[in-house]
Enzyme design. Structure first.
Site, PDB file in Angstrom:
ATOM      1  CE1 TYR A 140       0.304   0.260 -18.233  1.00  0.00           C
ATOM      2  CE2 TYR A 140      -1.083   1.510 -19.741  1.00  0.00           C
ATOM      3  CZ  TYR A 140      -0.886   0.416 -18.901  1.00  0.00           C
ATOM      4  OH  TYR A 140      -1.891  -0.501 -18.751  1.00  0.00           O
ATOM      5  CE  LYS A 190      -6.556  -0.853  -4.485  1.00  0.00           C
ATOM      6  NZ  LYS A 190      -7.498  -1.618  -3.614  1.00  0.00           N
ATOM      7  CG  ASP A 223     -10.697  -2.849  -4.971  1.00  0.00           C
ATOM      8  OD1 ASP A 223     -10.990  -1.644  -4.909  1.00  0.00           O
ATOM      9  OD2 ASP A 223     -10.186  -3.461  -4.018  1.00  0.00           O
ATOM     10  CG  ASP A 247      -4.840  -0.495 -20.691  1.00  0.00           C
ATOM     11  OD1 ASP A 247      -5.718  -0.930 -21.457  1.00  0.00           O
ATOM     12  OD2 ASP A 247      -3.637  -0.789 -20.810  1.00  0.00           O
ATOM     13  CG  ASP A 251      -9.062  -3.091 -22.585  1.00  0.00           C
ATOM     14  OD1 ASP A 251      -9.421  -2.077 -23.221  1.00  0.00           O
ATOM     15  OD2 ASP A 251      -7.976  -3.660 -22.781  1.00  0.00           O
TER      16      ASP A 251
END
Length: 366
Positions: A140, A190, A223, A247, A251
């Site tokens: 971001y 990752k 994942d 994020d 959520d």
């Protein structure tokens, strides 16, 4: 005395923040919280009133506040606001400028909602985990970013970038938090396909070995973490991860409880010389423009954000626990907004749900 700035924002933000402020003032009136409260507009209303998303006076208040109680930001109408103005008056600017690098997002399953969750009760009963999301770097904030070229050959670019120092301070924060909980950290990346992810894992591993060997550490790919949150969420204590994955995964974890409207958050800076951190508290749900103004939004995420404020900014952990118990007690008594109600259950409006919590505070204040 702590200086609290209230920024209700857009959409349902003013509705849920109004109720959180009622609860906050109860602690001022009845539990000895010493606070100076100031309120300012935030979001589209500033553009409509002042022609800017961030008036200088509002920014000055943001910079001087010890804690910010925030509602939500973003409406469809903001698409008409120039991109530079949206950035000027956005949350990312506040997070970066105040260096609010540590985003705490707790997910705790209330027993009263076990049957309304989409998950089986045997999977989610007792879930009590906390995300530590790095908040001021990563996807971001990385550069270069933007859209270049002309249609049909436009190109969108975002950069996932982390320094060792940015990773290290998030890791240390997570390990310290775990020492106050169940002493277990899951670090998520990752690193199998992303160089920044490989660096993340390397730095977290090194800090753990050198400084926090007493805390149990495991690594998961993002994942796989998503899968494990769905099949065995009780196996998590503290989850530390980067801005993007934090994020998305936090959520997604909202589905465990059944609604993002239940989840609070705190964004904290490093401590100053006196040991105090700058902070911003907000529910993690968005502005929900589809229900704005209807008085039906769930205020519990905002109210539980007040509990985090009491714990981390006011230094009142007993009062924070009192408020958290009041929320659970209200739920145990059947208080439900539409997002957490089972078919046939009575539904409360926003103000009435907050009043149910206040009633429990009054009843259980000792």
């Amino acid at each position: 005395m702590i200086r609290i700035l209230v920024l209700p924002g857009d959409g349902v933000g003013p509705e849920v923040t109004r109720e959180a402020l009622r609860v906050l003032r109860w602690f001022i009136d009845h539990r000895g919280l010493k606070a100076e409260i100031t309120e300012r507009d935030f979001g589209l209303v500033n553009w409509q009133k002042h022609g800017t998303m961030m008036p200088d006076e509002t920014w000055a208040r943001i910079e001087e506040a010890d804690a910010i109680l925030f509602g939500a930001v973003g409406t469809l109408d903001q698409k008409a606001v120039p991109a530079e103005e949206r950035r000027k008056g956005g949350l990312l600017r506040i997070r970066k400028s105040l260096d609010l690098f540590a985003n705490i997002r707790p997910v705790r399953m209330p027993r009263a909602l076990l049957e309304t969750s989409p998950y089986k009760p045997r999977v989610i009963e007792g879930v009590d985990l906390c995300f530590v999301r790095e908040l001021t770097a990563g996807m971001y904030f990385g550069t270069p970013r933007g859209v270049t070229g002309e249609s049909p050959d436009r190109r969108g670019v975002n950069t996932h970038s982390y320094t060792e120092a940015e990773i290290a301070r998030a890791a240390r924060f997570a390990f310290e938090l775990a020492r106050t909980r169940r002493n277990h950290v899951t670090s998520v990346d990752k690193g199998n396909v992303m160089e920044a992810g490989a660096l993340w894992r390397d730095v977290v591993t090194g800090i753990h070995a050198a400084e926090y060997a007493d805390v149990e550490l495991r690594h998961l790919l993002a994942d796989n973490c998503a899968i494990q949150l769905s099949r065995a969420p009780r196996g998590f204590d503290v989850i530390v991860t980067d801005n993007l994955f934090g994020d998305l995964l936090s959520d997604a974890a909202g589905a465990i409880i059944g609604s993002l409207g239940m989840l609070p958050s705190a964004a904290l800076s490093a401590p100053d010389a006196a040991g105090r951190r700058r902070a911003l508290y907000e529910p993690i749900h968005g502005s929900a423009p589809d229900i704005a103004g209807q008085g039906v939004a769930n205020p519990l995420g905002a109210i539980l954000s007040v509990a985090l404020l009491l714990r981390h900014s006011a230094g009142m952990p007993a009062e924070a626990a009192l408020l958290e118990r009041a929320v659970e007690s209200a739920l145990d008594g059947g208080a439900r907004t539409a997002d957490i109600a089972a078919p046939g259950e009575a539904v409360l409006r926003t103000e009435a749900m907050a009043q149910a919590v206040l009633d429990r505070l009054i009843h259980d204040k000792t």
